[in-house]
Design a protein around this motif. Structure first.
Motif, PDB file in Angstrom:
ATOM      1  N   ILE A 141       5.084   0.995   1.949  1.00  0.00           N
ATOM      2  CA  ILE A 141       4.705  -0.285   1.355  1.00  0.00           C
ATOM      3  C   ILE A 141       3.257  -0.199   0.908  1.00  0.00           C
ATOM      4  O   ILE A 141       2.413   0.389   1.594  1.00  0.00           O
ATOM      5  N   ILE A 142       2.966  -0.774  -0.247  1.00  0.00           N
ATOM      6  CA  ILE A 142       1.591  -1.037  -0.659  1.00  0.00           C
ATOM      7  C   ILE A 142       1.391  -2.542  -0.592  1.00  0.00           C
ATOM      8  O   ILE A 142       2.129  -3.303  -1.216  1.00  0.00           O
ATOM      9  N   HIS A 143       0.407  -2.977   0.191  1.00  0.00           N
ATOM     10  CA  HIS A 143       0.154  -4.401   0.399  1.00  0.00           C
ATOM     11  C   HIS A 143      -1.188  -4.749  -0.236  1.00  0.00           C
ATOM     12  O   HIS A 143      -2.233  -4.239   0.164  1.00  0.00           O
ATOM     13  N   VAL A 144      -1.144  -5.626  -1.244  1.00  0.00           N
ATOM     14  CA  VAL A 144      -2.303  -5.942  -2.077  1.00  0.00           C
ATOM     15  C   VAL A 144      -2.922  -7.280  -1.650  1.00  0.00           C
ATOM     16  O   VAL A 144      -2.207  -8.268  -1.469  1.00  0.00           O
ATOM     17  N   HIS A 145      -4.250  -7.290  -1.513  1.00  0.00           N
ATOM     18  CA  HIS A 145      -4.991  -8.500  -1.137  1.00  0.00           C
ATOM     19  C   HIS A 145      -6.145  -8.706  -2.104  1.00  0.00           C
ATOM     20  O   HIS A 145      -6.942  -7.794  -2.343  1.00  0.00           O
ATOM     21  N   GLY A 146      -6.286  -9.918  -2.641  1.00  0.00           N
ATOM     22  CA  GLY A 146      -7.454 -10.262  -3.449  1.00  0.00           C
ATOM     23  C   GLY A 146      -7.259  -9.991  -4.929  1.00  0.00           C
ATOM     24  O   GLY A 146      -6.624  -9.027  -5.335  1.00  0.00           O
ATOM     25  N   TRP A 147      -7.853 -10.856  -5.773  1.00  0.00           N
ATOM     26  CA  TRP A 147      -7.577 -10.810  -7.208  1.00  0.00           C
ATOM     27  C   TRP A 147      -8.092  -9.542  -7.865  1.00  0.00           C
ATOM     28  O   TRP A 147      -7.515  -9.078  -8.855  1.00  0.00           O
ATOM     29  N   LEU A 148      -9.173  -8.929  -7.339  1.00  0.00           N
ATOM     30  CA  LEU A 148      -9.671  -7.712  -7.983  1.00  0.00           C
ATOM     31  C   LEU A 148      -8.695  -6.548  -7.792  1.00  0.00           C
ATOM     32  O   LEU A 148      -8.736  -5.570  -8.534  1.00  0.00           O
ATOM     33  N   ALA A 149      -7.797  -6.674  -6.814  1.00  0.00           N
ATOM     34  CA  ALA A 149      -6.774  -5.646  -6.588  1.00  0.00           C
ATOM     35  C   ALA A 149      -5.468  -5.961  -7.317  1.00  0.00           C
ATOM     36  O   ALA A 149      -4.508  -5.192  -7.229  1.00  0.00           O
ATOM     37  N   ALA A 150      -5.431  -7.070  -8.056  1.00  0.00           N
ATOM     38  CA  ALA A 150      -4.164  -7.579  -8.588  1.00  0.00           C
ATOM     39  C   ALA A 150      -3.588  -6.751  -9.731  1.00  0.00           C
ATOM     40  O   ALA A 150      -2.424  -6.918 -10.094  1.00  0.00           O
ATOM     41  N   MET A 151      -4.376  -5.842 -10.308  1.00  0.00           N
ATOM     42  CA  MET A 151      -3.843  -4.987 -11.362  1.00  0.00           C
ATOM     43  C   MET A 151      -2.977  -3.857 -10.819  1.00  0.00           C
ATOM     44  O   MET A 151      -2.196  -3.243 -11.553  1.00  0.00           O
ATOM     45  N   LEU A 152      -3.083  -3.590  -9.520  1.00  0.00           N
ATOM     46  CA  LEU A 152      -2.357  -2.445  -8.972  1.00  0.00           C
ATOM     47  C   LEU A 152      -0.843  -2.556  -9.146  1.00  0.00           C
ATOM     48  O   LEU A 152      -0.209  -1.584  -9.591  1.00  0.00           O
ATOM     49  N   PRO A 153      -0.201  -3.690  -8.840  1.00  0.00           N
ATOM     50  CA  PRO A 153       1.250  -3.763  -9.059  1.00  0.00           C
ATOM     51  C   PRO A 153       1.639  -3.514 -10.516  1.00  0.00           C
ATOM     52  O   PRO A 153       2.654  -2.864 -10.792  1.00  0.00           O
ATOM     53  N   ILE A 154       0.836  -4.015 -11.450  1.00  0.00           N
ATOM     54  CA  ILE A 154       1.127  -3.837 -12.874  1.00  0.00           C
ATOM     55  C   ILE A 154       1.078  -2.362 -13.249  1.00  0.00           C
ATOM     56  O   ILE A 154       1.981  -1.832 -13.910  1.00  0.00           O
ATOM     57  N   TYR A 155       0.038  -1.676 -12.792  1.00  0.00           N
ATOM     58  CA  TYR A 155      -0.098  -0.253 -13.122  1.00  0.00           C
ATOM     59  C   TYR A 155       0.955   0.593 -12.415  1.00  0.00           C
ATOM     60  O   TYR A 155       1.446   1.582 -12.970  1.00  0.00           O
ATOM     61  N   MET A 156       1.330   0.198 -11.220  1.00  0.00           N
ATOM     62  CA  MET A 156       2.382   0.940 -10.509  1.00  0.00           C
ATOM     63  C   MET A 156       3.711   0.851 -11.246  1.00  0.00           C
ATOM     64  O   MET A 156       4.464   1.826 -11.328  1.00  0.00           O
ATOM     65  N   LYS A 157       4.022  -0.315 -11.798  1.00  0.00           N
ATOM     66  CA  LYS A 157       5.325  -0.529 -12.435  1.00  0.00           C
ATOM     67  C   LYS A 157       5.386  -0.008 -13.870  1.00  0.00           C
ATOM     68  O   LYS A 157       6.474   0.104 -14.440  1.00  0.00           O
ATOM     69  N   HIS A 158       4.241   0.299 -14.458  1.00  0.00           N
ATOM     70  CA  HIS A 158       4.224   0.765 -15.846  1.00  0.00           C
ATOM     71  C   HIS A 158       3.531   2.125 -15.964  1.00  0.00           C
ATOM     72  O   HIS A 158       4.174   3.135 -16.200  1.00  0.00           O
TER      73      HIS A 158
END
Length: 268
Positions: A141-158
């Motif tokens: 699991i990758i667990h994301v916290h905080g808005w500055l980290a919010a691009m990670l799910p987008i980059y992981m999926k694309h």
């Protein structure tokens, strides 16, 4: 949770930055999993207001030295590491002089957001993934916290969608109360599209305010945690109607059991 691997990616973590909802949960949740025998790693930016000497940060030469492209510019990646005292928890710091040397986190002394916060978020997301690839450490699991980290799910999926290393990895995003009112750079959507992310998948970033950035992150996550009592009604409604598994807000004394059970619903 014994032996399960969870990667925590956060914009803020105590004891390296001041206490707030994000920084405290970004410490408490990994500590809980660590105490249960899970394998955890934490990643955060190395802001210039983090005291490297006091916290004993040191550069990891074998991981540093890559260049990451942000908006068609090569930006050097520096990786530093430290251990949280007494917890045997390793924290990796994503660093770059251009983006993170300034002596504050998100805004200047007048409270004005840094104009390149969008690029800092993109650099942070890429830096985390590239470093994990070099470590050859496969998170469940990758667990994301905080808005500055919010691009990670987008980059992981694309951007990283064909990386075999992460083929079984699930992404959880924790959503907190609104932390800024302005927009980030209106060119943000074009900078993300430059990396091959289709416009229709990030249309929310046309107006890159706090809520829309989180919406884009939620749409690319596998599950969501409402981590604050202060999440706006509109964002809460968006989460509830997204079709994603989500965990309602759990209080400080109840979060450990709630989070552990939530992870288990994702196959852990």
């Amino acid at each position: 949770m014994k032996e399960k691997r969870i990667l925590y990616v956060s914009s803020e973590v105590v004891p390296y930055l001041a206490e707030n909802e994000v920084s405290l949960m970004s410490y408490d949740v990994p500590k809980m999993i660590n105490d249960q025998g899970g394998q955890i790693r934490i990643f955060m930016p190395r802001y210039g207001n983090i005291n490297e000497r006091r916290h004993q940060l040191h550069e990891v030469i074998r991981l540093s030295g890559m260049n990451l492209v942000v908006n068609d510019l090569d930006m050097p990646l520096i990786i530093k590491v430290a251990s949280i005292p007494k917890e045997r928890i390793q924290v990796y710091f994503i660093d770059n002089d251009e983006y993170f040397k300034r002596k504050a986190t998100f805004a200047d002394e007048e409270g004005v957001l840094y104009p390149d916060n969008d690029e800092r978020a993109i650099f942070f997301a890429k830096g985390v993934v590239e470093t994990v690839k070099k470590l050859n450490w496969v998170p469940d699991i990758i667990h994301v916290h905080g808005w500055l980290a919010a691009m990670l799910p987008i980059y992981m999926k694309h951007y990283y969608k064909n990386e075999a290393l992460f083929s079984e990895t699930k992404i959880v995003t924790s959503v907190y109360g609104q932390s800024f009112d302005e927009n980030l750079d209106l060119e943000m959507i074009n900078k993300v599209k430059f990396d091959g992310v289709p416009h229709e998948n990030i249309a929310d970033l046309e107006t890159p305010n706090y809520e829309n950035i989180l919406k884009a992150s939620i749409l690319h996550s596998d599950a969501v945690i409402i981590a604050s009592e202060n999440v706006s009604p509109s964002l809460t409604k968006f989460i509830e109607s997204s079709g994603k598994p989500f965990l309602p807000f759990a209080t400080k004394d109840a979060f450990a059991e709630a989070y552990t059970n939530f992870y288990r619903t994702m196959g852990l």
